[in-house]
Design a protein around this motif. Structure first.
Motif, mmCIF file in Angstrom:
data_model
loop_
_atom_site.group_PDB
_atom_site.id
_atom_site.type_symbol
_atom_site.label_atom_id
_atom_site.label_comp_id
_atom_site.label_asym_id
_atom_site.label_seq_id
_atom_site.Cartn_x
_atom_site.Cartn_y
_atom_site.Cartn_z
ATOM 1 N N ALA A 21 0.834 -1.206 0.000
ATOM 2 C CA ALA A 21 0.000 0.000 0.000
ATOM 3 C C ALA A 21 0.871 1.260 0.000
ATOM 4 C CB ALA A 21 -0.937 -0.003 1.205
ATOM 5 N N GLN A 22 1.973 1.218 0.707
ATOM 6 C CA GLN A 22 2.869 2.381 0.799
ATOM 7 C C GLN A 22 3.679 2.604 -0.479
ATOM 8 O OE1 GLN A 22 5.241 1.698 4.290
ATOM 9 N NE2 GLN A 22 3.530 1.976 5.681
ATOM 10 N N THR A 23 3.898 1.530 -1.242
ATOM 11 C CA THR A 23 4.730 1.641 -2.446
ATOM 12 C C THR A 23 3.909 1.684 -3.732
ATOM 13 O OG1 THR A 23 4.968 -0.754 -2.668
ATOM 14 C CG2 THR A 23 6.655 0.416 -1.362
ATOM 15 N N GLY A 24 2.607 1.701 -3.610
ATOM 16 C CA GLY A 24 1.768 1.726 -4.799
ATOM 17 C C GLY A 24 1.699 0.391 -5.517
ATOM 18 N N GLY A 25 1.901 -0.692 -4.784
ATOM 19 C CA GLY A 25 1.796 -2.026 -5.367
ATOM 20 C C GLY A 25 3.112 -2.650 -5.783
ATOM 21 N N TYR A 26 4.210 -1.944 -5.541
ATOM 22 C CA TYR A 26 5.523 -2.506 -5.849
ATOM 23 C C TYR A 26 6.041 -3.284 -4.642
ATOM 24 C CZ TYR A 26 5.439 0.529 -9.881
ATOM 25 O OH TYR A 26 5.076 1.141 -11.048
ATOM 26 N N CYS A 27 6.816 -4.313 -4.937
ATOM 27 C CA CYS A 27 7.355 -5.164 -3.871
ATOM 28 C C CYS A 27 8.057 -4.302 -2.826
ATOM 29 C CB CYS A 27 8.330 -6.175 -4.474
ATOM 30 S SG CYS A 27 9.031 -7.305 -3.246
ATOM 31 N N PRO A 28 7.603 -4.371 -1.580
ATOM 32 C CA PRO A 28 8.215 -3.539 -0.544
ATOM 33 C C PRO A 28 9.615 -4.014 -0.158
ATOM 34 C CG PRO A 28 6.521 -4.936 0.409
ATOM 35 C CD PRO A 28 6.463 -5.128 -1.074
#
Length: 66
Positions: A21-28
């Motif tokens: 959620a914090q990265t816009g759907g990119y692997c954190p």
């Protein structure tokens, strides 16, 4: 292709989903924000194409069974 499921550890799932959620759907777990690392990442999709592969994706959110 085998069955793909969420990690059975609810804390891992919650943590990774918050990161997504914090990265816009990119692997954190990755520092780069490229389409290659958009969840479900390209690495795991390729692994899933291998009928002999069984295991977790890089961030441990998904597990592929044989």
């Amino acid at each position: 292709m085998g069955k793909i499921r969420l990690n059975e550890n609810a804390e891992v799932v919650r943590t990774v989903r918050e990161g997504l959620a914090q990265t816009g759907g990119y692997c954190p777990c990755r520092t780069e924000r490229t389409e290659e690392y958009k969840c479900v990442c390209q690495e795991f999709r390729r692994q899933c194409e291998d009928p002999e592969f069984e295991g977790y994706c890089h961030c441990l959110l998904y597990y592929k069974e044989k």
